[in-house]
Design a protein around this motif. Structure first.
Motif, PDB file in Angstrom:
ATOM      1  N   PRO A  18       1.730  -2.461   4.755  1.00 22.71           N
ATOM      2  CA  PRO A  18       0.943  -2.968   3.613  1.00 22.71           C
ATOM      3  C   PRO A  18       0.625  -4.451   3.770  1.00 22.71           C
ATOM      4  CG  PRO A  18       3.247  -2.893   3.032  1.00 22.71           C
ATOM      5  CD  PRO A  18       3.156  -2.316   4.421  1.00 22.71           C
ATOM      6  N   VAL A  19      -0.431  -4.887   3.095  1.00 23.22           N
ATOM      7  CA  VAL A  19      -0.750  -6.311   3.078  1.00 23.22           C
ATOM      8  C   VAL A  19       0.120  -7.030   2.055  1.00 23.22           C
ATOM      9  CG1 VAL A  19      -2.577  -6.112   1.344  1.00 23.22           C
ATOM     10  CG2 VAL A  19      -2.649  -7.977   3.000  1.00 23.22           C
ATOM     11  N   ALA A  20       0.593  -6.295   1.045  1.00 28.24           N
ATOM     12  CA  ALA A  20       1.439  -6.899   0.009  1.00 28.24           C
ATOM     13  C   ALA A  20       2.458  -5.889  -0.482  1.00 28.24           C
ATOM     14  CB  ALA A  20       0.595  -7.398  -1.156  1.00 28.24           C
ATOM     15  N   VAL A  21       3.620  -6.396  -0.869  1.00 28.82           N
ATOM     16  CA  VAL A  21       4.682  -5.581  -1.466  1.00 28.82           C
ATOM     17  C   VAL A  21       5.037  -6.210  -2.808  1.00 28.82           C
ATOM     18  CG1 VAL A  21       7.033  -4.711  -1.239  1.00 28.82           C
ATOM     19  CG2 VAL A  21       5.600  -4.960   0.801  1.00 28.82           C
ATOM     20  N   ILE A  31      -1.243  -1.580  -0.499  1.00 31.76           N
ATOM     21  CA  ILE A  31      -0.261  -2.315  -1.305  1.00 31.76           C
ATOM     22  C   ILE A  31       0.883  -1.373  -1.627  1.00 31.76           C
ATOM     23  CG2 ILE A  31       0.195  -3.483  -3.498  1.00 31.76           C
ATOM     24  CD1 ILE A  31      -3.291  -3.379  -1.955  1.00 31.76           C
ATOM     25  N   VAL A  32       2.089  -1.799  -1.350  1.00 34.74           N
ATOM     26  CA  VAL A  32       3.286  -1.021  -1.679  1.00 34.74           C
ATOM     27  C   VAL A  32       3.912  -1.614  -2.936  1.00 34.74           C
ATOM     28  CG1 VAL A  32       5.676  -0.570  -1.001  1.00 34.74           C
ATOM     29  CG2 VAL A  32       3.824  -0.108   0.604  1.00 34.74           C
ATOM     30  N   VAL A  33       4.202  -0.753  -3.911  1.00 32.01           N
ATOM     31  CA  VAL A  33       4.836  -1.184  -5.164  1.00 32.01           C
ATOM     32  C   VAL A  33       6.190  -0.474  -5.279  1.00 32.01           C
ATOM     33  CG1 VAL A  33       4.652  -1.276  -7.665  1.00 32.01           C
ATOM     34  CG2 VAL A  33       2.583  -1.489  -6.266  1.00 32.01           C
ATOM     35  N   TYR A  34       7.262  -1.248  -5.282  1.00 25.85           N
ATOM     36  CA  TYR A  34       8.584  -0.651  -5.492  1.00 25.85           C
ATOM     37  C   TYR A  34       8.797  -0.474  -6.989  1.00 25.85           C
ATOM     38  CZ  TYR A  34      13.567  -0.363  -6.355  1.00 25.85           C
ATOM     39  OH  TYR A  34      14.796   0.019  -6.832  1.00 25.85           O
ATOM     40  N   ILE A  35       8.940   0.782  -7.428  1.00 23.82           N
ATOM     41  CA  ILE A  35       9.142   1.071  -8.851  1.00 23.82           C
ATOM     42  C   ILE A  35      10.610   1.437  -9.086  1.00 23.82           C
ATOM     43  CG2 ILE A  35       8.528   2.593 -10.769  1.00 23.82           C
ATOM     44  CD1 ILE A  35       5.749   2.768  -9.723  1.00 23.82           C
ATOM     45  N   GLU A  36      11.280   0.540  -9.743  1.00 23.51           N
ATOM     46  CA  GLU A  36      12.688   0.740 -10.077  1.00 23.51           C
ATOM     47  C   GLU A  36      12.813   1.774 -11.190  1.00 23.51           C
ATOM     48  OE1 GLU A  36      16.167  -2.058 -12.032  1.00 23.51           O
ATOM     49  OE2 GLU A  36      14.668  -2.979 -10.723  1.00 23.51           O
ATOM     50  N   THR A  37      13.905   2.508 -11.204  1.00 23.99           N
ATOM     51  CA  THR A  37      14.147   3.479 -12.267  1.00 23.99           C
ATOM     52  C   THR A  37      15.450   3.151 -12.995  1.00 23.99           C
ATOM     53  OG1 THR A  37      15.291   5.004 -10.751  1.00 23.99           O
ATOM     54  CG2 THR A  37      12.914   5.325 -11.069  1.00 23.99           C
ATOM     55  N   LYS A  77      -5.792  -4.441  -8.346  1.00 22.13           N
ATOM     56  CA  LYS A  77      -6.686  -5.594  -8.191  1.00 22.13           C
ATOM     57  C   LYS A  77      -6.708  -6.057  -6.724  1.00 22.13           C
ATOM     58  CE  LYS A  77      -6.447  -8.612 -11.462  1.00 22.13           C
ATOM     59  NZ  LYS A  77      -6.034  -9.781 -12.316  1.00 22.13           N
ATOM     60  N   ILE A  78      -5.531  -6.078  -6.096  1.00 18.35           N
ATOM     61  CA  ILE A  78      -5.461  -6.482  -4.686  1.00 18.35           C
ATOM     62  C   ILE A  78      -6.131  -5.435  -3.810  1.00 18.35           C
ATOM     63  CG2 ILE A  78      -3.935  -7.087  -2.771  1.00 18.35           C
ATOM     64  CD1 ILE A  78      -1.831  -7.908  -4.821  1.00 18.35           C
ATOM     65  N   ALA A  79      -5.903  -4.160  -4.137  1.00 23.27           N
ATOM     66  CA  ALA A  79      -6.469  -3.073  -3.339  1.00 23.27           C
ATOM     67  C   ALA A  79      -7.994  -3.075  -3.372  1.00 23.27           C
ATOM     68  CB  ALA A  79      -5.933  -1.731  -3.842  1.00 23.27           C
ATOM     69  N   GLU A  80      -8.550  -3.429  -4.502  1.00 22.76           N
ATOM     70  CA  GLU A  80     -10.017  -3.499  -4.602  1.00 22.76           C
ATOM     71  C   GLU A  80     -10.575  -4.569  -3.677  1.00 22.76           C
ATOM     72  OE1 GLU A  80     -10.670  -4.170  -8.724  1.00 22.76           O
ATOM     73  OE2 GLU A  80     -10.323  -2.072  -9.311  1.00 22.76           O
ATOM     74  N   ASN A  81      -9.777  -5.608  -3.438  1.00 18.92           N
ATOM     75  CA  ASN A  81     -10.211  -6.686  -2.551  1.00 18.92           C
ATOM     76  C   ASN A  81     -10.039  -6.318  -1.076  1.00 18.92           C
ATOM     77  OD1 ASN A  81     -10.960  -9.519  -1.913  1.00 18.92           O
ATOM     78  ND2 ASN A  81      -8.833  -9.671  -1.274  1.00 18.92           N
ATOM     79  N   THR A  82      -8.955  -5.585  -0.760  1.00 20.96           N
ATOM     80  CA  THR A  82      -8.669  -5.255   0.636  1.00 20.96           C
ATOM     81  C   THR A  82      -9.275  -3.930   1.076  1.00 20.96           C
ATOM     82  OG1 THR A  82      -6.593  -4.122   0.059  1.00 20.96           O
ATOM     83  CG2 THR A  82      -6.477  -6.506   0.500  1.00 20.96           C
ATOM     84  N   GLY A  83      -9.680  -3.110   0.097  1.00 21.92           N
ATOM     85  CA  GLY A  83     -10.192  -1.785   0.435  1.00 21.92           C
ATOM     86  C   GLY A  83      -9.089  -0.796   0.772  1.00 21.92           C
TER      87      GLY A  83
END
Length: 332
Positions: A95-98, A9-15, A33-39
């Motif tokens: 990633p599976v999700a962004v 999972i990729v998370v774009y963190i704005e500053t 939570k998503i990562a725990e499901n996808t491994g």
């Protein structure tokens, strides 16, 4: 398409001012939570200049890896440049999700990424869960009167824009690694040249970041009485919030609106003054640590979610609260 390749999972963190915005760190919790499901792993991406401290904060807040992309030419958000950088990172990381924060910049970035990557994008996500191995995103419709579950079954990566305040930051997190990368972007890909930026006055009203919010509703009775809400907020070092009726009556500007059609908030202390507790408003404050409600109707729905309820006319209760708090402060 081999779906087993897509786990992370990729998370774009704005500053902002070289610090991560609140929603950026909040997103690390649903990403986990998503990562725990996808491994897979949670990989945060920060772009800008002089943001190493922000990257360290992200590494301590739930990210397995922080991808730090520093470029002194782009200290602040630039849509063309950031889109090209994120597109490159996503294609490399698969990633599976962004996840993107629901800020003004995030709402510009996410759909452009979805168009570039020819994938699905869901906006204004208030909650997410996993069912049968799939991620289900919950979003409001029709001004928040209806909640809809969205599943992107064939889209990879899934791009989701998350509301600020809808998720709690991870309290206990390990120490992730920081990886510095350079993503070259040619001049012809940066078509927009920003000459100057003017900060709007509305930006000073930061409900999402506030630790104390004092909100007023129609029960305050008039614009003059609503001034008591601001007086208490100032005394507590907090921010003023409001319900839609108070805004529509012209007592305060729309940037102060709290609720599904306004801002989702999660302060340490939320004081509701003359607010009955309509579903649209209550759903926007549920992540508050402590809620104090003042209403003259003892059967008001707001009392069902309040930690402390005061039955009485807020116009009469607030002056007493203000006087007692002021005395306590002076005694200190």
């Amino acid at each position: 398409m081999n779906m087993t390749e897509y786990k992370d999972i990729v998370v774009y963190i704005e500053t902002a001012d070289k610090s991560p915005v609140k929603v950026g760190l909040e997103m690390l919790s649903p990403a986990r939570k998503i990562a725990e499901n996808t491994g897979g792993k949670v990989r945060a991406v920060l772009i800008g200049d002089g943001i190493r401290t922000a990257a360290q904060k992200a590494a301590e807040s739930g990210a397995d890896e922080v991808i730090l992309i520093e470029d002194p030419q782009y200290e602040s958000f630039h849509l063309d440049y950031f889109t090209n950088v994120m597109e490159s990172v996503i294609k490399e990381e698969k990633p599976v999700a962004v996840l993107v924060g629901g800020t003004q910049d995030g709402k510009d970035l996410a759909p452009r990424l979805a168009a570039r990557l020819k994938t699905g994008c869901v906006s204004d996500v208030m909650d997410l869960r996993t069912e049968d191995g799939k991620t289900v995103y919950t979003c409001p419709l029709y001004g928040g009167t209806v909640l809809q579950d969205v599943v992107m079954e064939t889209s990879v990566p899934q791009i989701a824009v998350l509301r600020s305040g809808a998720f709690k930051k991870t309290e206990e997190a390990g120490k992730g690694t920081i990886t510095e990368k350079k993503v070259p972007v040619t001049d012809e890909k940066v078509r927009l040249n920003i000459k100057d930026a003017v900060k709007e006055i509305s930006e000073a009203v930061n409900l999402e970041e506030a630790e104390v919010i004092v909100s007023g509703g129609r029960g305050m009775g008039s614009k003059d009485n609503f001034a008591l809400v601001k007086e208490l907020a100032d005394l507590l070092g907090g921010v003023v919030g409001a319900t839609r009726p108070a805004i529509e009556d012209g007592w305060i500007s729309r940037v102060h609106q709290v609720g599904q059609s306004g801002k989702i908030v999660a302060p340490k202390l939320y004081i509701a003054c003359g607010i009955s507790g309509a579903t649209q408003h209550v759903s926007g404050i549920m992540n508050s640590d402590y809620i104090v409600a003042i209403n003259k109707d003892e059967d008001a729905p707001i009392f069902e979610v309040a930690n402390i309820g005061i039955v009485g006319n807020a116009v009469n209760v607030l002056p007493v609260m203000i006087e007692e708090i002021r005395k306590k402060k002076e005694a200190e």
